[in-house]
Enzyme design. Sequence first.
Site, PDB file in Angstrom:
ATOM      1  N   ARG A  61       0.846  -1.208   0.000  1.00 31.78           N
ATOM      2  CA  ARG A  61       0.000   0.000   0.000  1.00 31.78           C
ATOM      3  C   ARG A  61       0.880   1.256   0.000  1.00 31.78           C
ATOM      4  NH1 ARG A  61      -4.814   0.782  -1.474  1.00 31.78           N
ATOM      5  NH2 ARG A  61      -5.653  -0.879  -0.133  1.00 31.78           N
ATOM      6  N   ARG A  84       0.785  -6.414  -9.656  1.00 30.30           N
ATOM      7  CA  ARG A  84       1.270  -5.912  -8.357  1.00 30.30           C
ATOM      8  C   ARG A  84       1.399  -7.009  -7.306  1.00 30.30           C
ATOM      9  NH1 ARG A  84      -3.614  -2.459  -5.419  1.00 30.30           N
ATOM     10  NH2 ARG A  84      -5.282  -3.974  -5.688  1.00 30.30           N
ATOM     11  N   HIS A 162      -0.033   3.597 -10.420  1.00 29.71           N
ATOM     12  CA  HIS A 162      -0.915   4.058  -9.321  1.00 29.71           C
ATOM     13  C   HIS A 162      -0.082   4.841  -8.294  1.00 29.71           C
ATOM     14  CE1 HIS A 162      -3.866   3.876  -6.134  1.00 29.71           C
ATOM     15  NE2 HIS A 162      -4.649   3.023  -6.779  1.00 29.71           N
ATOM     16  N   ASP A 207     -12.414  10.117  -6.289  1.00 29.75           N
ATOM     17  CA  ASP A 207     -12.028   8.929  -7.040  1.00 29.75           C
ATOM     18  C   ASP A 207     -12.517   9.114  -8.478  1.00 29.75           C
ATOM     19  OD1 ASP A 207     -11.337   6.451  -7.930  1.00 29.75           O
ATOM     20  OD2 ASP A 207     -12.461   5.308  -6.426  1.00 29.75           O
ATOM     21  N   GLU A 266      -2.679   9.075 -11.028  1.00 25.49           N
ATOM     22  CA  GLU A 266      -2.279   7.836 -11.701  1.00 25.49           C
ATOM     23  C   GLU A 266      -2.333   8.003 -13.217  1.00 25.49           C
ATOM     24  OE1 GLU A 266      -4.909   4.804 -10.075  1.00 25.49           O
ATOM     25  OE2 GLU A 266      -5.165   6.009  -8.280  1.00 25.49           O
TER      26      GLU A 266
HETATM   27  C1  BG6 Z   1      -7.853   3.747  -7.252  1.00 20.15           C
HETATM   28  C2  BG6 Z   1      -9.290   3.448  -7.617  1.00 20.15           C
HETATM   29  O1  BG6 Z   1      -7.084   3.754  -8.399  1.00 20.15           O
HETATM   30  O2  BG6 Z   1      -7.366   2.725  -6.380  1.00 20.15           O
HETATM   31  C3  BG6 Z   1     -10.112   3.350  -6.350  1.00 20.15           C
HETATM   32  O3  BG6 Z   1      -9.780   4.465  -8.461  1.00 20.15           O
HETATM   33  C4  BG6 Z   1      -9.531   2.307  -5.407  1.00 20.15           C
HETATM   34  O4  BG6 Z   1     -11.468   3.042  -6.669  1.00 20.15           O
HETATM   35  C5  BG6 Z   1      -8.058   2.636  -5.155  1.00 20.15           C
HETATM   36  O5  BG6 Z   1     -10.246   2.305  -4.191  1.00 20.15           O
HETATM   37  C6  BG6 Z   1      -7.343   1.626  -4.259  1.00 20.15           C
HETATM   38  O6  BG6 Z   1      -7.482   0.341  -4.751  1.00 20.15           O
HETATM   39  P1  BG6 Z   1      -6.866  -0.898  -3.976  1.00 20.15           P
HETATM   40  O7  BG6 Z   1      -7.303  -2.121  -4.743  1.00 20.15           O
HETATM   41  O8  BG6 Z   1      -5.378  -0.719  -3.965  1.00 20.15           O
HETATM   42  O9  BG6 Z   1      -7.446  -0.840  -2.576  1.00 20.15           O
END
Ligand code: BG6
Length: 309
Positions: A61, A84, A162, A207, A266
């Site tokens: 994360r 990932r 991302h 978002d 992103e």
């Molecule tokens: C973003 C999405 O790119 O990633 C969101 O637009 C999402 O909707 C976020 O909640 C995080 O995603 P994840 O799968 O890493 O929890």
Amino acid sequence: MSGELAEGVNGLEKIILREPRGSSAEVYLYGGHVTSWKNEHGEELLFLSSKSFFKPPKPIRGGIPLCFPQFSNLGPLDSHGFARNKFWSIDIDPPALPTNSSSKAYVDLILKPSEEDMKIWPHSYEFRLRVALGPGGDLMLTSRIRNTNSDGKSFTFTFAYHTYFSVSDISEVRVEGLETLDYLDNLQKRERFTEQGDAITFEGPVDKIYLSTPTKIAILDHEKKRTFVVRKDGLPDAVVWNPWDKKAKAMADFGDDEYKYMLCVEAAAIEKPITLKPGEEWRGRQELSAVPSSYCSGQLDPQRVLQGS
Ligand code: BG6
């Protein structure tokens, strides 16, 4: 490669890139995931959650997760696809890449599907990622995805870098370059709206998938007097995401207050998925730089950043 192989969190292997003037970056083989990017003063520029698991198959994360072959839940796969959550390898002899030639600090990684992977997504591919640090500390990511199917079949994918930027306080941040563009709002059933003329500021969860965006986007951190510039190529869309307090509390790998210190912008290819025939290759590149913000009479001047080189 010109980096140093080291042991990261929970014994996961990472590569550390160092540039002579002091900037650095770290890339985990797990996920082909950039987790750190520091400027020449050693200041961290990417957000990484203190609660991140670093436990396969859970994604890391923070940093720069790679979303492939599916962005978010726009398809049958798990959220953001599987790149990932896979262990990548160091690509010792990658095909020549004409860009980044001035960079001496770089690593090439490669991901290919296992037989098990092909049960989930029945395609053969080579995904090559180059992570490079420029002499001025810019962080460059180049992805090359090639269809290596031998059954004559094309495949289609969506993609995103991302990137989680580290910010001083989300309420002091604004994003320039996405004004007046159309976007799909993930918080409103992906309905299409048009952004107003002003820079984007943050007062609640966001978002959004901005469509057909310019090649340069700036993220201005008023308190830090720092501007991040994202330059991208082959990636027409841009997602802007901040979970805000309620969703932050619901996420097991994210601190309750951490939404204040991050913003995801992103570089992506989502609205028009990429289709590759066997033998074809797609390339998507993002270059990140962090520069001191120009500051005059109480107003940051993003135009100077966006129009400058
Ligand atoms: C973003 C999405 O790119 O990633 C969101 O637009 C999402 O909707 C976020 O909640 C995080 O995603 P994840 O799968 O890493 O929890």
